[in-house]
Design a protein around this motif. Sequence first.
Motif, PDB file in Angstrom:
ATOM      1  N   PHE A 414       0.885  -1.354  -0.063  1.00 15.27           N
ATOM      2  CA  PHE A 414       0.037   0.021   0.090  1.00 15.27           C
ATOM      3  C   PHE A 414       0.853   1.525   0.063  1.00 15.27           C
ATOM      4  CE2 PHE A 414      -3.233  -3.363   1.002  1.00 15.27           C
ATOM      5  CZ  PHE A 414      -4.080  -2.824   0.878  1.00 15.27           C
ATOM      6  N   GLY A 415       2.186   1.281   0.196  1.00 14.33           N
ATOM      7  CA  GLY A 415       3.124   1.979   0.545  1.00 14.33           C
ATOM      8  C   GLY A 415       3.713   2.760   1.333  1.00 14.33           C
ATOM      9  N   GLY A 416       3.418   3.906   2.531  1.00 14.13           N
ATOM     10  CA  GLY A 416       3.805   4.204   2.948  1.00 14.13           C
ATOM     11  C   GLY A 416       5.330   5.417   2.895  1.00 14.13           C
ATOM     12  N   SER A 417       6.197   5.134   4.269  1.00 12.35           N
ATOM     13  CA  SER A 417       7.335   5.974   4.019  1.00 12.35           C
ATOM     14  C   SER A 417       8.843   5.500   4.892  1.00 12.35           C
ATOM     15  CB  SER A 417       7.095   6.989   4.359  1.00 12.35           C
ATOM     16  OG  SER A 417       6.687   7.434   5.944  1.00 12.35           O
ATOM     17  N   SER A 418       8.669   3.533   4.597  1.00 15.59           N
ATOM     18  CA  SER A 418       9.855   2.752   5.103  1.00 15.59           C
ATOM     19  C   SER A 418      10.075   1.820   4.504  1.00 15.59           C
ATOM     20  CB  SER A 418       9.751   2.939   5.985  1.00 15.59           C
ATOM     21  OG  SER A 418       8.938   2.952   7.212  1.00 15.59           O
ATOM     22  N   PHE A 419      10.668   0.763   4.513  1.00 13.79           N
ATOM     23  CA  PHE A 419      10.883  -0.499   4.329  1.00 13.79           C
ATOM     24  C   PHE A 419      11.760  -1.060   5.275  1.00 13.79           C
ATOM     25  CE2 PHE A 419      11.328   1.319  -0.366  1.00 13.79           C
ATOM     26  CZ  PHE A 419      10.305   0.138  -0.899  1.00 13.79           C
ATOM     27  N   TRP A 420      11.409  -2.418   5.412  1.00 10.35           N
ATOM     28  CA  TRP A 420      11.068  -3.058   6.787  1.00 10.35           C
ATOM     29  C   TRP A 420      11.474  -4.126   6.231  1.00 10.35           C
ATOM     30  CZ3 TRP A 420      11.957  -2.759  11.754  1.00 10.35           C
ATOM     31  CH2 TRP A 420      12.215  -4.735  12.088  1.00 10.35           C
ATOM     32  N   MET A 421      13.457  -3.886   6.188  1.00  9.31           N
ATOM     33  CA  MET A 421      14.646  -4.903   6.040  1.00  9.31           C
ATOM     34  C   MET A 421      14.792  -5.959   6.996  1.00  9.31           C
ATOM     35  SD  MET A 421      14.478  -3.149   2.977  1.00  9.31           S
ATOM     36  CE  MET A 421      16.478  -3.356   2.425  1.00  9.31           C
ATOM     37  N   GLN A 422      15.287  -7.428   5.982  1.00  7.07           N
ATOM     38  CA  GLN A 422      16.150  -8.512   6.704  1.00  7.07           C
ATOM     39  C   GLN A 422      17.081  -8.462   6.090  1.00  7.07           C
ATOM     40  OE1 GLN A 422      13.413 -11.471   7.032  1.00  7.07           O
ATOM     41  NE2 GLN A 422      15.130 -12.786   8.089  1.00  7.07           N
ATOM     42  N   ALA A 423      18.306  -8.865   6.975  1.00  6.54           N
ATOM     43  CA  ALA A 423      19.598  -8.843   6.839  1.00  6.54           C
ATOM     44  C   ALA A 423      19.752 -10.651   6.851  1.00  6.54           C
ATOM     45  CB  ALA A 423      20.972  -7.716   7.509  1.00  6.54           C
ATOM     46  N   ASN A 424      21.496 -10.737   6.991  1.00 10.25           N
ATOM     47  CA  ASN A 424      21.841 -12.049   7.055  1.00 10.25           C
ATOM     48  C   ASN A 424      22.062 -12.039   8.765  1.00 10.25           C
ATOM     49  OD1 ASN A 424      23.849 -14.448   8.577  1.00 10.25           O
ATOM     50  ND2 ASN A 424      23.503 -14.354   5.919  1.00 10.25           N
ATOM     51  N   ARG A 425      20.922 -13.669   9.065  1.00 11.75           N
ATOM     52  CA  ARG A 425      20.887 -13.679  10.441  1.00 11.75           C
ATOM     53  C   ARG A 425      22.178 -13.484  11.082  1.00 11.75           C
ATOM     54  NH1 ARG A 425      19.273 -19.657  10.897  1.00 11.75           N
ATOM     55  NH2 ARG A 425      17.234 -19.050   9.651  1.00 11.75           N
ATOM     56  N   ASN A 426      23.018 -13.865  11.142  1.00 14.82           N
ATOM     57  CA  ASN A 426      24.226 -13.585  12.271  1.00 14.82           C
ATOM     58  C   ASN A 426      24.584 -11.961  11.887  1.00 14.82           C
ATOM     59  OD1 ASN A 426      24.654 -16.373  12.434  1.00 14.82           O
ATOM     60  ND2 ASN A 426      26.030 -16.304  10.000  1.00 14.82           N
ATOM     61  N   LEU A 427      24.205 -10.988  10.947  1.00 15.69           N
ATOM     62  CA  LEU A 427      24.598  -9.592  11.176  1.00 15.69           C
ATOM     63  C   LEU A 427      23.838  -8.858  12.356  1.00 15.69           C
ATOM     64  CD1 LEU A 427      25.413  -7.170   8.436  1.00 15.69           C
ATOM     65  CD2 LEU A 427      23.770  -6.534  10.004  1.00 15.69           C
ATOM     66  N   ASP A 428      24.533  -7.897  13.200  1.00 12.69           N
ATOM     67  CA  ASP A 428      23.693  -7.417  13.875  1.00 12.69           C
ATOM     68  C   ASP A 428      23.551  -6.079  13.654  1.00 12.69           C
ATOM     69  OD1 ASP A 428      23.282  -5.355  16.014  1.00 12.69           O
ATOM     70  OD2 ASP A 428      25.039  -6.333  17.209  1.00 12.69           O
ATOM     71  N   SER A 429      22.343  -5.393  13.317  1.00 16.11           N
ATOM     72  CA  SER A 429      22.140  -4.534  13.174  1.00 16.11           C
ATOM     73  C   SER A 429      22.810  -3.050  13.754  1.00 16.11           C
ATOM     74  CB  SER A 429      20.694  -4.058  12.607  1.00 16.11           C
ATOM     75  OG  SER A 429      20.064  -4.117  13.558  1.00 16.11           O
ATOM     76  N   HIS A 430      23.017  -2.933  14.381  1.00 17.91           N
ATOM     77  CA  HIS A 430      22.864  -2.160  15.446  1.00 17.91           C
ATOM     78  C   HIS A 430      24.889  -1.852  14.758  1.00 17.91           C
ATOM     79  CE1 HIS A 430      20.486  -0.896  18.749  1.00 17.91           C
ATOM     80  NE2 HIS A 430      19.860  -1.607  18.585  1.00 17.91           N
TER      81      HIS A 430
END
Length: 486
Positions: A414-430
Motif C-alpha cells: 500500500f505504500g508508506g514511507s519506509s521499508f522493513w529490511m532483513q539482513a543475514n541472520r548473523n548480522l547485528d543491525s546496530h
Amino acid sequence: MAISVQTFFLSPDSQGTLQAQIQQLIAEGILSGRFRRGEKLPSSRKLATHLNVSRITVTLAYTELLANDYLTSRGRSGYYVSDNAPVPPRFTPPKHREDSIDWTRALGRRFTGGDTPEKPQDWASYRFPFVYGQTDPSLFDHANWRLCALQALGQKDFTALTSDYYDQDDPRLVEFIARNTLPRRGIIARPEEILITLGAQNALWIAAQILLTQRRTATIENPCYHALRDILNQSRCHVEPVSVDNDGLDPADISAETDVIFATPSHQCPTTATMPIARRKALLERARNIDALIVEDDYEFEMSFADSPSPALKSLDTEGRVIYVGSFSKSLFPGLRLGYLVGSESFIREARALRASVLRHPPGHIQRTAAYFLSLGHYDALIRRLRKTLKHRRAVMKQAIQDHGLTIAGADAFGGSSFWMQANRNLDSHELASRLQSESVLIEPGRSFFATENPPQNFYRLGYSSIPAERIPEGIARIAKMERTL
C-alpha cells in the motif's frame, strides 16, 4: 565607538520580511552583548548598500527599534544603542556538585531506560539519511502554513489565540475533523466524541492511562511501535506481545485474558503490513468474544499511494469497542505535535478530564492554524504532493534494493514511507548502523521494535521521506557493501 557594517548579514534561511529580519538582527546583537550601549550603528544608507536592500527598509527597522527604546537618535549624528537598551545578564554556570539526596531511593517511579531509541539531531547533515518520520523541507508548504499562522494571529481570532479552553478544543478544528477527516476513513463521530491531543503518542498515553491498571492486560503487536511499549511498561500493566505476519496481527493468537488490544491495521509499524478486511472483522469478533477494547493507531493511512486505503477498523465497529487514534504530525511535520482521539462519549469525557489535569489543551494558536490549513485545502494539496514524491522514491529504492541483493522483510502493498529490511541472520543491525554513519548513511536498527527477551538482531528500517530520489541508489549501494563486509 561605531559598529562595523561587516558584522551584519542576512541568512538565506531567515523567516519574515526584510524589515523584521534587520530588526531581529540588531535586537539579538544588543541582547547578546555584541552591541553595547552608546555604540553607533551604520547609517541607513551604508547598511542598505551592504545588505542589498532598500534604504527605506533599514530606516523602518531603525524606527521600530527606536520606538522600542533599543536605539536612540542623536540629531544628524545617526542612530546609537540606547542607554535604556537591555543589558545581557552576566551568567557563570555553577560548578557541578554532588547532591546529598540518594536519588536511587527518592525516585518513586522511573521513566528512563525505555526502548525508544534517540535519533541523531544532526540527521540532515548526513548525505544518505534513511531516517523515518522527518520532514523534507523541499516538500512542505511553508508559504501557506505561514499565511494560515498569520491569519490565526488576527483580531478576528483573538479569542482562539488567547483563551484558556480548559478541557475544550478549537471548535473549528474539531468540526473539520468530524466533517471531513473522519468520513474519509468511514468514521462518523460527533464533536463530543473527539479530543485533540499532542500527537498520536500523547493519544496512546491517554488511552493507556484510562484503560489499563496493574491488574489488566494489554496485547501489542510484535514487532511494534517501541514508544507504545514504553508507555505500557510505565503503566505497569501486563503486556502480551503477539507476532505479526504479512496480514498484521492474527486475532486467533490473542489471549482470552486481554483487556485492551493495541493495533495498527492500516499500516503496521514497522513491517508496513496492511490488515485485510476479513481479518479486521475477525479482530472485532475476537475482541467481542473476550470483551476487550481495541485502540486503533491509524498509522500512515494518508500515504497509501500504491492502492486505495482500506476503511478504518473504527468504521466497522458497531459497539463502540474501538478507540481511534489519528495524527497530523506525520503528514504535516513531526514538530507540530497535533493528533486526536475518537471514541465513545464516556471514554472521551475521561480522556478530556485527564488531559485537562496534565496540560489543559494544545495551544489555541496551533489548533486554529491547523484548522485554516486544513479547511483552505492546503493539507489535501500537500498530501497529493507527498504521495507523488514518495511513490517515486519508493520505486527508486525498491529497484536499488533488488539491484544490490538486499531483502525486504515487510509487506509491500500500500505504500508508506519506509521499508522493513532483513539482513543475514548473523548480522547485528546496530553494528551495521554504527559503521554506516562513517559513510554518511543513517539507518534505524530494528531490535528496539521487538518485545521478546532475545529479539532478532538482523532487522532494520529504511525511511525515504527525507532523502532525495537521486541519492537513494548510492545510499543503498553503501548499505549493501557494508552488509557484505560484516
